[in-house]
Design a protein around this motif. Structure first.
Motif, short mmCIF file in Angstrom:
data_model
loop_
_atom_site.label_atom_id
_atom_site.label_comp_id
_atom_site.label_asym_id
_atom_site.label_seq_id
_atom_site.Cartn_x
_atom_site.Cartn_y
_atom_site.Cartn_z
N PRO A 245 33.79 44.96 51.88
CA PRO A 245 34.74 44.07 51.20
C PRO A 245 35.57 43.25 52.19
O PRO A 245 35.70 43.63 53.35
N LYS A 262 39.07 42.14 43.12
CA LYS A 262 37.72 42.68 43.28
C LYS A 262 37.64 43.61 44.49
O LYS A 262 37.00 44.66 44.45
N SER A 263 38.29 43.21 45.59
CA SER A 263 38.28 44.02 46.80
C SER A 263 38.99 45.35 46.56
O SER A 263 38.50 46.42 46.95
N GLU A 265 39.52 46.81 43.68
CA GLU A 265 38.74 47.58 42.72
C GLU A 265 37.59 48.31 43.42
O GLU A 265 37.30 49.48 43.12
N PHE A 266 36.96 47.64 44.39
CA PHE A 266 35.86 48.25 45.14
C PHE A 266 36.38 49.43 45.97
O PHE A 266 35.74 50.49 46.02
N LYS A 269 37.17 52.39 43.74
CA LYS A 269 35.95 53.02 43.24
C LYS A 269 35.32 53.91 44.30
O LYS A 269 34.91 55.05 44.00
N VAL A 270 35.21 53.41 45.52
CA VAL A 270 34.59 54.20 46.59
C VAL A 270 35.45 55.41 46.93
O VAL A 270 34.93 56.51 47.18
N TYR A 275 42.59 52.72 39.53
CA TYR A 275 42.91 51.33 39.84
C TYR A 275 44.42 51.11 39.68
O TYR A 275 44.98 51.37 38.61
#
Length: 507
Positions: A245, A262-263, A265-266, A269-270, A275
């Motif tokens: 990201p 988006k970054s 969120e990534f 998730k990882v 969130y």
């Protein structure tokens, strides 16, 4: 209400601190140093001069009757007098370098220094572009551009047929190295909490890559094969970086909020984290960007801001000295070399404990005090190495002196590496996010001037033994004085925006 900088630090902790994503990202970026440092330091092998003998001596007809060759050995022979020159050579067959490829010995030896310096000019240009590009287009895009350039021109280098063409290729390889290396530290530290910054910056990936270069050079024995291997490795790294990201901290500071979401969120998730609520952070970022008018900060801020101007000028002297000394000690291995591969391995091994010790010390103690100590010690050791090398070349009989010179050089390399690594972290912490890579790239650019000068100092050291070490030592001692005027940054929250000058506030 807490400041925006504090809020982003808290957001990193909320996303898992130094979680799985951060660990994977930092390992990926550090692994890039394989191709970066194989490219930067490759000339220590590619430009190495193996043993050679003269096979054809050209003599002026008028002086042929007076020429006496009874006591002249063909080994390392360039001439046998003022009117005789060697025009053909045979080299030791244990390695194939550009020296053996294009007969770059004797009166053509300067070409190796020129090619190395052109690479460092490219490194400088890449550093300049990296700062502007990383702060305007993003950290990730800059790193990927550098890896693409390294891979492409390493492949072109495999097919080159002249030293002039090869010199141009080394320039573009230098640009690629400058792009990737300059952007990587700001990219990594913007993902991790404060306490992990020293380890992230000081992880010894560079000496590991440099030691691998010694093994690979010994294994291949051929400069063209080394270029081909770098191309393959570069393509693999390019694919790997594609999936990482962009720095959400940079995206938020630049008010690129959709991409930032988006970054984040990534990352969440990882790291298997919930969130987070971003509304307060985003609103505060907009307020500070407008109030400080620094969303579009550029290079001129380094000199127009009173605070940044002082930091920039002092760090310029420090960065130039550290870079000059490090490249002299890294590329000048021929001056203290018995076996090129072993010397490359040992000189680069000195960086390994240096990085680890630096990470421990600057985590526990002040950055400023540690930098000051390392610059003083490295300056003294470089001067001492110069004394030993000078007397070794004068005596030409003492085998012990070259060993002493090599040991002292290794200790000096250890201290210089510690100082350089500490300054890297110090520099990234002294500049705010909106101009961090620009500030770091400016310092890297100044340092590259030292890298450009280093091959010529190495060349001059052949004629004036010890001069390379003496000059490096003096510059390092001058730098230690400059460090006295910088502020401490240990445990400091990363500053995201440029603080207005007090005089501007009163007006």
């Amino acid at each position: 209400m807490s400041s925006y900088s504090v809020q982003t630090e808290n957001l990193i902790e909320e996303l898992g601190g130094c979680g799985h994503l951060q660990v994977l990202l930092c390992l990926c970026i550090h692994s890039l140093n394989t191709i970066i440092f194989w490219s930067i330091l490759a000339m220590s092998f590619i430009g190495y001069t193996p043993d050679f003998s003269c096979t054809q001596l050209d003599v002026s007809q008028a002086f042929l009757s007076t020429l006496n060759l009874s006591n002249v050995s063909p080994d390392h022979l360039c001439s046998a007098g003022p009117n005789t020159t060697c025009s053909s050579y045979i080299f030791q067959k244990s390695m194939n370098t550009i020296v053996t490829e294009w007969n770059l010995v004797c009166d053509r030896r300067w070409i190796v220094a020129l090619i190395t310096s052109l690479q460092m000019v490219g490194y400088l240009v890449g550093s300049i572009i990296a700062g502007l590009m990383a702060d305007s287009l993003g950290r990730k895009a800059t790193i990927m551009s550098g890896i693409a350039s390294l891979s492409l021109f390493s492949l072109v280098g495999f097919f080159t047929q002249s030293w002039k063409m090869y010199a141009a290729i080394r320039f573009f390889i230098g640009i690629g190295a400058g792009l990737s290396y300059t952007a990587q530290f700001t990219y990594m530290i913007e993902f991790v909490p404060t306490k992990w910054r020293p380890l992230v910056v000081c992880f010894p990936s560079e000496p590991i890559a440099a030691m691998l270069l010694a093994f690979v050079s010994w294994w291949l024995h051929d400069w063209r094969s080394l270029h081909l291997l770098k191309t393959i490795v570069g393509v693999l790294f390019f694919i790997m970086i594609w999936f990482l990201p962009e720095s959400f901290r940079w995206l938020v500071a630049k008010i690129k909020l959709k991409r930032a979401k988006k970054s984040i969120e990534f990352i969440a998730k990882v790291n298997r984290r919930k969130y987070p609520d971003l509304e307060e952070v985003f609103n505060r970022a907009k307020e500070e960007a407008v109030s400080n008018n620094t969303m579009n900060s550029n290079f001129t801020k380094l000199l127009t801001s009173k605070e940044l101007r002082k930091v920039t000028l002092l760090l310029s002297i420090v960065g130039f000295s550290a870079c000059l000394s490090w490249y002299c000690l890294s590329l000048g291995t021929e001056a203290v070399s018995v076996n090129v591969y072993l010397t490359m391995l040992l000189m680069n091994f000195a960086d390994f404990p240096a990085d680890l010790i630096t990470a421990v010390f600057i985590s526990r103690y002040d950055r400023k005090k540690f930098c000051l100590a390392m610059f003083c010690v490295s300056g003294i050791l470089c001067c001492a190495a110069g004394v030993f090398q000078h007397f070794d070349k004068i005596s030409k009989t003492s085998s012990s002196l070259i060993v002493v010179t090599f040991v002292v050089s290794m200790l000096a390399k250890f201290a210089v590496s510690s100082a350089d690594r500490c300054v890297t972290l110090y520099t990234t912490e002294l500049y705010p996010t909106v101009i961090r890579t620009t500030g770091y790239s400016f310092q890297a650019t100044v340092g590259r001037f030292g890298a450009i000068v280093s091959p010529f100092l190495i060349h001059i050291d052949r004629y004036f033994p010890g001069s390379m070490y003496f000059l490096s030592g003096v510059m390092l001692l001058i730098s230690s004085v400059c460090i006295l005027f910088l502020r401490e940054t240990k445990n400091m929250v990363l500053q995201d925006y440029i603080r207005p000058d007090p005089s501007d506030l009163t007006n």
